[in-house]
Design an enzyme around this catalytic site. Structure first.
Site, PDB file in Angstrom:
ATOM      1  N   PRO A  27       1.003  -1.048   0.133  1.00 48.65           N
ATOM      2  CA  PRO A  27      -0.009  -0.014   0.027  1.00 48.65           C
ATOM      3  C   PRO A  27       0.759   1.161   0.027  1.00 48.65           C
ATOM      4  O   PRO A  27       1.803   1.007   0.727  1.00 48.65           O
ATOM      5  CB  PRO A  27      -0.760   0.073   1.187  1.00 48.65           C
ATOM      6  N   MET A  28       0.661   2.276  -0.783  1.00 44.26           N
ATOM      7  CA  MET A  28       1.435   3.394  -0.802  1.00 44.26           C
ATOM      8  C   MET A  28       0.529   4.410  -1.222  1.00 44.26           C
ATOM      9  O   MET A  28       0.070   4.694  -2.123  1.00 44.26           O
ATOM     10  CB  MET A  28       2.590   3.309  -1.994  1.00 44.26           C
ATOM     11  N   CYS A 111       2.044   3.138   9.703  1.00 47.27           N
ATOM     12  CA  CYS A 111       2.109   4.469   9.234  1.00 47.27           C
ATOM     13  C   CYS A 111       2.837   5.226  10.248  1.00 47.27           C
ATOM     14  O   CYS A 111       2.372   5.233  11.268  1.00 47.27           O
ATOM     15  CB  CYS A 111       0.815   5.174   8.679  1.00 47.27           C
ATOM     16  N   LYS A 150      -0.835  -4.906   8.388  1.00 47.44           N
ATOM     17  CA  LYS A 150       0.626  -4.509   7.913  1.00 47.44           C
ATOM     18  C   LYS A 150       0.969  -3.549   9.176  1.00 47.44           C
ATOM     19  O   LYS A 150       0.501  -2.664   9.675  1.00 47.44           O
ATOM     20  CB  LYS A 150       0.386  -3.891   6.657  1.00 47.44           C
ATOM     21  N   GLY A 214      10.389  -4.265   3.356  1.00 51.34           N
ATOM     22  CA  GLY A 214      11.239  -3.327   3.372  1.00 51.34           C
ATOM     23  C   GLY A 214      12.709  -3.361   2.765  1.00 51.34           C
ATOM     24  O   GLY A 214      13.044  -4.647   2.763  1.00 51.34           O
ATOM     25  N   ASP A 215      12.806  -2.654   1.713  1.00 49.65           N
ATOM     26  CA  ASP A 215      14.089  -2.856   0.909  1.00 49.65           C
ATOM     27  C   ASP A 215      14.261  -4.096  -0.298  1.00 49.65           C
ATOM     28  O   ASP A 215      15.282  -4.522  -0.328  1.00 49.65           O
ATOM     29  CB  ASP A 215      15.273  -2.778   1.496  1.00 49.65           C
ATOM     30  N   GLY A 237       7.136  -2.178  -2.368  1.00 45.73           N
ATOM     31  CA  GLY A 237       6.866  -0.791  -2.403  1.00 45.73           C
ATOM     32  C   GLY A 237       7.683   0.092  -3.462  1.00 45.73           C
ATOM     33  O   GLY A 237       7.502  -0.164  -4.515  1.00 45.73           O
ATOM     34  N   ARG A 238       8.758   0.707  -3.083  1.00 47.56           N
ATOM     35  CA  ARG A 238       9.303   1.579  -3.847  1.00 47.56           C
ATOM     36  C   ARG A 238      10.061   1.117  -4.957  1.00 47.56           C
ATOM     37  O   ARG A 238       9.960   1.827  -6.022  1.00 47.56           O
ATOM     38  CB  ARG A 238      10.209   2.359  -2.900  1.00 47.56           C
TER      39      ARG A 238
HETATM   40  C1  LIG Z   1       5.127   7.063  -1.081  1.00 49.55           C
HETATM   41  C2  LIG Z   1       4.876   5.958   0.086  1.00 49.55           C
HETATM   42  C3  LIG Z   1       3.499   5.792   0.511  1.00 49.55           C
HETATM   43  C4  LIG Z   1       3.375   4.785   1.544  1.00 49.55           C
HETATM   44  N1  LIG Z   1       1.928   4.698   1.854  1.00 49.55           N
HETATM   45  C5  LIG Z   1       1.550   3.680   2.660  1.00 49.55           C
HETATM   46  C6  LIG Z   1       0.254   3.192   2.978  1.00 49.55           C
HETATM   47  O1  LIG Z   1      -0.712   3.983   2.714  1.00 49.55           O
HETATM   48  N2  LIG Z   1       0.070   2.553   4.013  1.00 49.55           N
HETATM   49  C7  LIG Z   1       1.365   1.526   4.502  1.00 49.55           C
HETATM   50  O2  LIG Z   1       1.007   0.493   5.147  1.00 49.55           O
HETATM   51  N3  LIG Z   1       2.324   1.795   4.183  1.00 49.55           N
HETATM   52  C8  LIG Z   1       2.606   2.893   3.391  1.00 49.55           C
HETATM   53  N4  LIG Z   1       3.812   3.067   2.862  1.00 49.55           N
HETATM   54  C9  LIG Z   1       5.089   2.107   3.258  1.00 49.55           C
HETATM   55  C10 LIG Z   1       5.102   1.005   2.219  1.00 49.55           C
HETATM   56  O3  LIG Z   1       4.033   0.248   2.208  1.00 49.55           O
HETATM   57  C11 LIG Z   1       6.471   0.003   2.817  1.00 49.55           C
HETATM   58  O4  LIG Z   1       6.098  -0.508   3.854  1.00 49.55           O
HETATM   59  C12 LIG Z   1       7.777   0.823   2.676  1.00 49.55           C
HETATM   60  O5  LIG Z   1       7.800   1.840   1.566  1.00 49.55           O
HETATM   61  C13 LIG Z   1       8.582  -0.240   2.593  1.00 49.55           C
HETATM   62  O6  LIG Z   1       8.842  -1.175   1.630  1.00 49.55           O
HETATM   63  P1  LIG Z   1       9.812  -0.884   0.405  1.00 49.55           P
HETATM   64  O7  LIG Z   1      11.012  -0.723   0.818  1.00 49.55           O
HETATM   65  O8  LIG Z   1       9.585  -1.975  -0.546  1.00 49.55           O
HETATM   66  O9  LIG Z   1       9.415   0.509  -0.371  1.00 49.55           O
HETATM   67  C14 LIG Z   1       4.157   4.064   1.973  1.00 49.55           C
HETATM   68  C15 LIG Z   1       5.613   4.051   1.284  1.00 49.55           C
HETATM   69  C16 LIG Z   1       5.851   5.105   0.199  1.00 49.55           C
HETATM   70  C17 LIG Z   1       7.086   5.314  -0.256  1.00 49.55           C
END
Ligand SMILES: Cc1cc2nc3c(=O)[nH]c(=O)nc-3n(C[C@H](O)[C@H](O)[C@H](O)COP(=O)(O)O)c2cc1C
Length: 342
Positions: A27-28, A111, A150, A214-215, A237-238
């Site tokens: 979720p982002m 969050c 989450k 994460g990462d 995510g990212r």
């Molecule tokens: C732009 C952005 C928005 C995010 N919004 C949410 C969200 O709405 N809900 C949530 O549970 N996590 C949110 N996250 C966290 C991501 O879901 C994830 O836990 C975090 O980015 C780590 O994963 P990654 O390293 O694969 O990015 C957000 C992260 C980013 C970068």
């Protein structure tokens, strides 16, 4: 560090079979909207989640929150993520969310932003594990849809109790847990630590899927999460922002141990066009143009002397001008060979 034998088990979220080591789109906020989720699904995401949606917004029928409930059939299975700390609001929003027929309802207990945490929601609830568990239990009892959670490792380094927390959530009926390997105190700093997530998975009492987050930013990292840490799936995510192809690249690497060549320019342009069109169809011209902008940098990353074109893509307000820029890019850079991105 814990090590695990490579295994092949199919993960299930409630009754939903999500395959062997599924890849989940995280979720982002402002990113995981229906057009982007659909593109990630096409490229191999097994489960997709909406961005977090405020329970307080939903029960007030705030248009900004309600539009986030939209889902396309083609993206299933899809989870709608909600956040809040008030039991009554969370239960009423479960009823609202149910009407839109998602496959899963996910609770955001991770969050880290101040305005959410200060109300005891998101990662704020990590300071009150009893409330976290009782809220989850009440939501599980209030719906037939699978409830997933989450969360993060803990509030800070000194209060990591994720093994116990995950077990308690499972015991009240949570159907899967996704864990971001950072504490709230870390926000997004440092590296995600997957060891505590492996400890959760290694707890012999755990039987629900434990997804790591994460990462995960290369196929190798995804393999590591699967084989070295023994988790049940990876939430991404990212690495997917402006790069929905990440999912197929990871899957190809799982199957062959080799890197898939990056998408061609033609494919990138075709996806950028469709992304923009889907966004316009969904939210109208103004918002559609605006909300697709964040993806273009990555769609076209690495092309020399591209800046003027990127600037046009992210500043033009008229969709016709953005589409014309795509045409121009296709003509000028159609033969550009991308190097392996990963
Ligand atoms: C732009 C952005 C928005 C995010 N919004 C949410 C969200 O709405 N809900 C949530 O549970 N996590 C949110 N996250 C966290 C991501 O879901 C994830 O836990 C975090 O980015 C780590 O994963 P990654 O390293 O694969 O990015 C957000 C992260 C980013 C970068």
């Amino acid at each position: 560090m814990l090590t695990f034998a490579k295994k092949k088990t199919v993960a299930k979220i409630g009754d939903i079979d999500v395959g062997n080591f599924p890849l989940l789109l995280a979720p982002m906020e402002d990113v995981s909207d229906p057009p982007f989720r659909a593109l990630c699904k096409e490229q191999g995401a097994d489960v997709v989640y909406t961005e977090f949606i405020s329970s307080e917004g939903l029960i007030r029928d705030a248009a900004k929150s309600v539009i986030k409930l939209d889902i396309y059939e083609k993206e299933r299975p899809v989870g709608i993520q909600i956040f809040g700390a008030n039991l009554d609001s969370m239960l009423r929003s479960v009823e609202i969310v149910e009407k839109t027929k998602p496959d899963i309802i996910d609770i955001n207990f991770g969050c880290p932003v101040k305005k959410v945490v200060s109300k005891g929601a998101g990662a704020g609830i990590l300071k009150d594990i009893d409330l976290m568990v009782s809220l989850t239990e009440a939501m599980v009892k209030h719906t037939n849809l699978p409830i997933t959670v989450k969360t993060r490792l803990g509030w800070d380094h000194d209060s990591i109790k994720i093994v116990e927390v995950a077990e308690r959530l499972q015991d009240v009926g949570c159907k899967a847990i996704s864990i971001h390997g950072r504490t709230r105190a870390q926000m997004y700093k440092g590296n995600a630590d997957w060891n505590p997530i492996a400890e959760v998975k290694n707890n012999p009492r755990m039987h629900i899927p434990v997804f790591g987050n994460g990462d995960v930013n290369t196929p190798e990292r995804a393999v590591e999460m699967r084989d070295k840490f023994g988790l049940d799936g990876a939430m991404i995510g990212r690495a997917s922002i402006g790069y929905p192809w990440f999912f197929r690249e990871v899957k190809h690497f799982f199957e062959t141990g080799e890197h898939l060549p990056p998408p061609t320019m033609q494919e990138r342009i075709e996806v950028a066009r469709r992304h923009l069109q889907m966004a316009i169809d969904w939210k109208g011209e103004k918002l559609g143009v605006f909300e697709t902008r964040r993806h273009y940098t990555n769609y076209f990353k690495g092309i020399p002397d591209f800046k003027p074109f990127r600037t046009k893509m992210v500043t033009c307000d008229d969709p016709a001008d953005v589409f014309a820029t795509f045409d121009e890019v296709e003509q000028l850079f159609g033969d550009y060979q991308f190097e392996n991105a990963l």
